[in-house]
Design a protein around this motif. Structure first.
Motif, PDB file in Angstrom:
ATOM      1  N   TYR A  86       0.751  -1.017  -0.024  1.00 54.04           N
ATOM      2  CA  TYR A  86       0.045  -0.100  -0.012  1.00 54.04           C
ATOM      3  C   TYR A  86       0.888   1.192   0.016  1.00 54.04           C
ATOM      4  O   TYR A  86       0.687   2.270  -0.774  1.00 54.04           O
ATOM      5  N   VAL A  87       1.814   1.131   0.847  1.00 53.21           N
ATOM      6  CA  VAL A  87       2.650   2.442   0.847  1.00 53.21           C
ATOM      7  C   VAL A  87       3.612   2.578  -0.386  1.00 53.21           C
ATOM      8  O   VAL A  87       3.435   3.972  -0.852  1.00 53.21           O
ATOM      9  N   GLY A 169      -5.973  -5.285   7.513  1.00 54.35           N
ATOM     10  CA  GLY A 169      -5.831  -5.710   6.304  1.00 54.35           C
ATOM     11  C   GLY A 169      -4.880  -6.761   5.671  1.00 54.35           C
ATOM     12  O   GLY A 169      -4.822  -7.757   6.559  1.00 54.35           O
ATOM     13  N   ASN A 170      -4.688  -7.002   4.539  1.00 54.19           N
ATOM     14  CA  ASN A 170      -3.922  -7.935   3.986  1.00 54.19           C
ATOM     15  C   ASN A 170      -3.007  -7.473   2.781  1.00 54.19           C
ATOM     16  O   ASN A 170      -3.251  -6.885   1.842  1.00 54.19           O
ATOM     17  N   ASN A 171      -1.547  -7.640   3.038  1.00 52.68           N
ATOM     18  CA  ASN A 171      -0.577  -6.947   2.212  1.00 52.68           C
ATOM     19  C   ASN A 171      -0.626  -7.834   0.831  1.00 52.68           C
ATOM     20  O   ASN A 171      -0.839  -7.262  -0.250  1.00 52.68           O
ATOM     21  N   GLY A 174      -3.499  -6.560  -0.985  1.00 48.15           N
ATOM     22  CA  GLY A 174      -3.588  -5.079  -1.281  1.00 48.15           C
ATOM     23  C   GLY A 174      -4.490  -4.400  -0.307  1.00 48.15           C
ATOM     24  O   GLY A 174      -4.972  -3.342  -0.808  1.00 48.15           O
ATOM     25  N   VAL A 175      -5.006  -5.089   0.418  1.00 49.33           N
ATOM     26  CA  VAL A 175      -5.792  -4.191   1.504  1.00 49.33           C
ATOM     27  C   VAL A 175      -5.411  -3.576   2.424  1.00 49.33           C
ATOM     28  O   VAL A 175      -4.596  -4.071   3.240  1.00 49.33           O
ATOM     29  N   HIS A 203     -10.734  -3.780  -6.228  1.00 49.43           N
ATOM     30  CA  HIS A 203     -10.522  -3.213  -4.951  1.00 49.43           C
ATOM     31  C   HIS A 203     -11.391  -1.878  -4.878  1.00 49.43           C
ATOM     32  O   HIS A 203     -12.073  -1.783  -3.887  1.00 49.43           O
ATOM     33  N   PRO A 204     -10.849  -0.994  -5.514  1.00 48.00           N
ATOM     34  CA  PRO A 204     -11.620   0.442  -5.180  1.00 48.00           C
ATOM     35  C   PRO A 204     -13.120   0.357  -5.552  1.00 48.00           C
ATOM     36  O   PRO A 204     -13.910   0.742  -4.779  1.00 48.00           O
ATOM     37  N   ASN A 205     -13.574  -0.598  -6.601  1.00 48.24           N
ATOM     38  CA  ASN A 205     -14.975  -0.660  -6.920  1.00 48.24           C
ATOM     39  C   ASN A 205     -15.608  -1.325  -5.637  1.00 48.24           C
ATOM     40  O   ASN A 205     -16.773  -1.211  -5.515  1.00 48.24           O
ATOM     41  N   ALA A 206     -15.126  -2.237  -5.174  1.00 46.10           N
ATOM     42  CA  ALA A 206     -15.561  -3.105  -4.206  1.00 46.10           C
ATOM     43  C   ALA A 206     -15.887  -2.175  -2.927  1.00 46.10           C
ATOM     44  O   ALA A 206     -16.984  -2.306  -2.322  1.00 46.10           O
ATOM     45  N   MET A 207     -15.027  -1.351  -2.604  1.00 42.14           N
ATOM     46  CA  MET A 207     -15.239  -0.272  -1.727  1.00 42.14           C
ATOM     47  C   MET A 207     -16.332   0.740  -2.066  1.00 42.14           C
ATOM     48  O   MET A 207     -17.192   0.997  -1.008  1.00 42.14           O
TER      49      MET A 207
END
Length: 231
Positions: A86-87, A169-171, A174-175, A203-207
């Motif tokens: 993520y970072v 989350g989960n590395n 990508g969470v 991912h972003p669409n799931a959010m």
């Protein structure tokens, strides 16, 4: 509203344009050694990430993100304990000027691929910052219920399904870790995800989909809870 729409663009553009890059970044995060850039601003090339070097390189980051990358500014996220993937991705997006933010664009613009990898590796070695105090215990309780259980009759999915009961989350997937996220920043990001246009990237669409049933009061409750998870 105009600011929200402008900010939400970063959620879609990098993913839509650079989906093939994500697998390469994930491999790098898992020790794959980095992918050749090939003109792609999000495909980084670096040696094995060095957390010790990352600590040194990130000294300037502490002016905003706090000592040890633990923020005590409610509008600024901590980086401590955030996942490598993520970072790394966010710094690359800022450096490529695909995510709005003049200050972060300027800071990231000075970082090499190796700097980004080392900072991400250092942040991941740290523990998340302490919980933020909430003004309303009732709001926090409501947020905890939405986070861990959801609300079936209203089609609200529990946040814990993806982010885990501990919010870490989960590395690999990508969470992001959201444990003790700065409260005002947490609410801003929830708004960004909810208000972003629909697009076909998981991912972003799931959010975006998960947040549609939540009211403004729900969002405030979830933000209050995730900012105080260690309380």
């Amino acid at each position: 509203m105009q600011r929200t729409v402008r900010l939400s663009v970063w959620l879609a553009v990098p993913f839509a344009l650079f989906v093939p890059t994500l697998s390469a970044l994930a491999q790098s995060a898992l020790g794959g050694g980095g992918a050749p850039s090939g003109g792609n601003p999000l495909a980084l090339s670096y040696r094995t990430p060095d957390p010790a070097r990352g600590q040194q390189v990130s000294q300037s980051c502490q002016g905003c993100h706090g000592p040890g990358l633990v923020s005590r500014d409610p509008e600024v996220p901590s980086l401590a304990g955030q996942h490598f993937s993520y970072v790394q991705f966010q710094l690359a997006v800022y450096r490529a000027k695909l995510r709005p933010g003049p200050v972060m664009q300027q800071v990231a613009g000075k970082l090499s691929d190796q700097d980004i990898a080392d900072i991400a590796a250092y942040a991941e070695t740290l523990q998340p910052g302490p919980a933020w105090k909430t003004e309303s215990a009732a709001l926090r309780v409501r947020g905890a219920a939405l986070f861990h259980v959801g609300d079936g009759p209203r089609n609200i999915i529990a946040c814990a399904i993806c982010h885990g009961d501990d919010g870490r989350g989960n590395n690999r997937l990508g969470v992001a870790s959201i444990t003790n996220l700065a409260p005002e920043y947490a609410l801003e990001v929830l708004h960004e995800f909810k208000n972003t246009p629909e697009f076909g990237v998981p991912h972003p669409n799931a959010m975006r989909i998960a947040l549609q049933p939540l009211t403004e009061d729900d969002l405030k409750a979830v933000a209050a809870y995730i900012s105080s998870m260690g309380q």
